[in-house]
Scaffold this active site. Structure first.
Site, short mmCIF file in Angstrom:
data_model
loop_
_atom_site.label_atom_id
_atom_site.label_comp_id
_atom_site.label_asym_id
_atom_site.label_seq_id
_atom_site.Cartn_x
_atom_site.Cartn_y
_atom_site.Cartn_z
N ASP A 109 -6.61 97.68 23.63
CA ASP A 109 -6.42 97.20 25.00
C ASP A 109 -6.75 98.27 26.03
OD1 ASP A 109 -5.61 94.81 24.04
OD2 ASP A 109 -3.60 94.84 24.91
N HIS A 261 -4.36 101.24 21.72
CA HIS A 261 -4.91 101.37 23.08
C HIS A 261 -5.99 102.44 23.08
CE1 HIS A 261 -0.98 99.50 23.88
NE2 HIS A 261 -1.53 99.01 24.99
#
Length: 748
Positions: A109, A261
């Site tokens: 993400d 991430h």
């Protein structure tokens, strides 16, 4: 003295008067200037758009950082809350898909990030593992090359909104805009669009609530597949490599959609943990795939086209080739962002330099102005023996019927012996007749066909009887002792010209008050500084005195530029003459009373100054004492009257930008600090000129409005300088409201 001639008869009714040569020239000049004004405005608009785009890309516009927690999920179907991490709506019915056992879908993400994403891609390529990246559109538009590499490597991408906001708080229009802008960024960066979506702050299905469910339903109806996770590495907490690996590992050989991430902060622990995690899962017999791979396995579909294969090359099943308007709009977005990404940082650096230069200028003006004032006001200070001989005062006039009487009557009260030469430059309003009808002693009216101000001044010099000539404007009023004070520096034989202290007489209006501040602070402090540095760039047209010998030596007033006063001043420097400032010789002039008139005047000044600097560019290589202006004055004038004025107003624009997109309080404090420095300088300038401080109350508004106009004027001048163009002597509309300054001398 001749008697006024009979005014010409009006044109016969029904016949239109043919425009005069001056009117035709003015019309042509106006027609030429309109495109340049438009171009100046377009440049400002373009810069504003670039800054707004840059701010929007940084996801600070609106400042919406709200994240919804603890909301009810009563409207969300149970099979969605308890189902797999892949949510789609085939046939309009919510359907979830789980990841098969011993299978990992690696999802990332918040990227792409120029530091961490390439390192993630390198690890995935090394281990031949695909990833599914949920990208923030603003980051995609700023780093398109990374996305292109990501897709070419065989990874899958999805939409993670454009500005990373919680969509449950946003309107349907905002949700649509967030998705469409991200798709455009993907189209411009990699030539694709995607059907995958993950909402910020909603990584697991239990995060779906009554507020966000309509968003997922709407997107599902539009063909989007929403992707959640089973296992969260919580790498953003930076708990350590072992914890990240442990938290990302599913239990009991279950399949999982796992969250890492690749952006949003310091990700060194993620980079260190990722290889360890991949090796661990492969050792346990796990395979890695993408979201499309899971869906293809759970929901078998017909043979995919060559553009729809799984990792290893070509497009993912979730990807579609961007075509038509989407592709071209996406490329335009990427191009615009590239411009913004280069322009805003470059301007930031430039403004830092300009800010330092401006602050340095203020400091230099204060120090040198104080020294100048103390030096010139010492009791024993003297230029030499008093100058008592008569001088010639030249008044060039074109259609000055409103002002000429006040001008001549003020000169008639002069305590110094003078002759007054009014050079009427083809006036059509009876200016010459008014001057003659006053019957004032020592006044001569010289008529000439309309030829412009430089020609009028040169004609006056030819008719002058005395060695010192004072030049003024036809709308200017002198105090009784002005001429006497103005000519005293000529006691020094090296002085070739003297600049007087021009004051704004019509300062009761807002525009007049702004110009009054500018005259006192900007012009007069500057002149004190330049006087001490012996590089005065301009003798003001409203009040200046010259040795007739010096004027003739440099060829008189030239019409090569729109700023004949700056032109001749520089020429005198280069001829070896000294130019000084006499602060006590005051002249009261009528400043433009409207924005249009002000624009016209300042355009002529700024463009004329550029012309004069270019004309005398060879002064940079002049040797000896006559080269001082080129060595000192030319760089200072270019820096302070061309370069910094272009960029200084942008400080205000950047202040607004910082207030909206960065830190409102810090930006406001910085702007107030700069304003405080300017107020200090202005207050000191007002003190030296013995002006009332009440006008300084208008200074903050002047900084917000007036300076922006001066910026546009200077941009207009720069555009004209680059495109070429000439203007004739422009006549401003006068009201004649500046009268005898009796009782107002130095009072404001």
């Amino acid at each position: 003295m001749t008697t006024p001639s009979t005014p010409p008869a009006p044109p016969a009714r029904g016949r239109r008067r043919a425009p005069s040569r001056m009117e035709r020239a003015a019309g042509r000049a106006a027609a030429l200037q309109r495109p340049r004004v438009l171009l100046a405005l377009l440049l400002l608009l373009a810069l504003t758009c670039v800054m707004l785009l840059d701010g929007y890309l940084r996801a600070e516009v609106g400042g919406d950082q709200r994240v919804r927690t603890g909301a009810s999920a009563s409207d969300v179907p149970d099979d969605v809350l308890d189902g797999g991490p892949i949510l789609s709506f085939p046939g309009g019915q919510a359907t979830t898909v789980s990841v098969p056992d011993k299978t990992i879908v690696l999802t990332f993400d918040d990227g792409p990030d120029p530091t961490w994403t390439p390192q993630v891609l390198e690890i995935l390529e090394k281990y031949d593992v695909p990833g599914t990246f949920f990208l923030v559109g603003s980051m995609v538009s700023r780093h398109p090359g990374i996305v292109r590499d990501m897709v070419e490597q065989g990874n899958e991408v999805g939409v993670h909104t454009f500005t990373h906001v919680d969509l449950s708080y946003q309107s349907q229009a905002r949700v649509t805009r967030e998705i469409e802008q991200t798709q455009l960024a993907l189209a411009g960066a990699a030539g694709i669009t995607t059907t995958l979506f993950r909402a910020p702050y909603s990584s697991e299905t239990d995060a779906i609530d009554n507020y966000s469910w309509p968003v997922y339903e709407s997107l599902g109806q539009d063909g989007y597949t929403s992707v959640f996770i089973d296992t969260d590495s919580d790498d953003w907490k930076r708990p350590g490599v072992s914890k990240i690996v442990e938290w990302a590992t599913p239990e009991d050989d279950e399949g999982a959609s796992v969250l890492f991430h690749d952006a949003g902060g310091e990700r060194s622990q993620t980079i260190e943990a990722l290889p360890t995690y991949i090796e661990k899962m492969k050792a346990k017999g796990y395979t890695f795939t993408t979201v499309s791979g899971v869906m293809a396995e759970q929901q078998p579909q017909p043979q995919q086209s060559e553009q729809s294969r799984q990792p290893g090359g070509g497009l993912q099943a979730a990807h579609h080739k961007a075509t038509g308007a989407t592709l071209y709009e996406g490329k335009a977005l990427i191009a615009a962002v590239a411009v913004a990404e280069w322009t805003v940082p470059a301007l930031s650096v430039g403004l830092v330099i300009v800010g330092v230069a401006v602050m340095g200028r203020f400091a230099m003006m204060l120090v040198l102005a104080r020294r100048h004032h103390r030096q010139r006001n010492r009791r024993r200070f003297s230029w030499g023996p008093p100058v008592t001989g008569p001088v010639s005062v030249i008044v060039p006039a074109y259609n000055e019927k409103e002002c000429i009487e006040a001008t001549l009557r003020s000169l008639a009260r002069s305590t110094h012996p003078i002759e007054i030469i009014v050079v009427d430059d083809g006036s059509t309003d009876g200016t010459a007749e008014i001057a003659e009808s006053l019957g004032l002693p020592g006044v001569r009216v010289v008529r000439q066909a309309n030829a412009g101000k430089p020609a009028a001044l040169n004609n006056g010099v030819r008719h002058a009887r005395y060695d010192i000539v004072v030049m003024m404007d036809g709308d200017t009023v002198f105090e009784p002792d002005t001429v006497g004070r103005l000519v005293q520096p000529f006691a020094d034989p090296s002085v070739g010209a003297v600049a007087g202290n021009a004051k704004v007489g019509n300062r009761r209006t807002l525009i007049g008050a702004w110009q009054h501040i500018e005259y006192v602070m900007g012009f007069n402090l500057d002149r004190r500084m330049y006087d001490l540095l012996r590089c005065m760039p301009t003798i003001p047209g409203a009040i200046g005195a010259f040795r007739r010998e010096a004027v003739l030596q440099v060829g008189g007033m030239s019409d090569d530029t729109l700023a004949e006063d700056t032109d001749i001043t520089i020429a005198l420097h280069r001829a070896g003459w000294r130019v000084v400032y006499e602060e006590h010789a005051r002249a009261w002039t009528e400043a433009p009373g409207s924005l249009g008139q002000l624009w016209s005047q300042r355009y002529r000044w700024s463009y004329g100054t550029m012309q004069a600097l270019w004309k005398h560019r060879r002064s940079l290589t002049d040797k000896g004492p006559s080269g001082r202006f080129g060595r000192v004055g030319m760089p200072l004038v270019v820096l302070f009257q061309v370069v910094t004025p272009v960029f200084a107003p942008l400080i205000d624009v950047f202040t607004v930008y910082s207030m909206v997109f960065v830190d409102f309080r810090a930006a406001l404090l910085a702007w107030l600090a700069v304003l405080a420095v300017q107020l200090v300088c202005a207050a000191y300038a007002f003190r030296l000129d013995r002006e009332k401080y009440r006008y300084l109350l208008m200074m903050p508004l002047q900084q917000l409005a007036y300076r922006q106009m001066m910026y546009l004027v200077l941009i207009h001048s720069c555009v004209t300088a680059l495109t070429g163009g000439r203007l004739r002597w422009q006549k401003l509309k006068r009201t004649g409201e500046v009268g005898t300054p009796a009782g107002t001398s130095g009072a404001g």
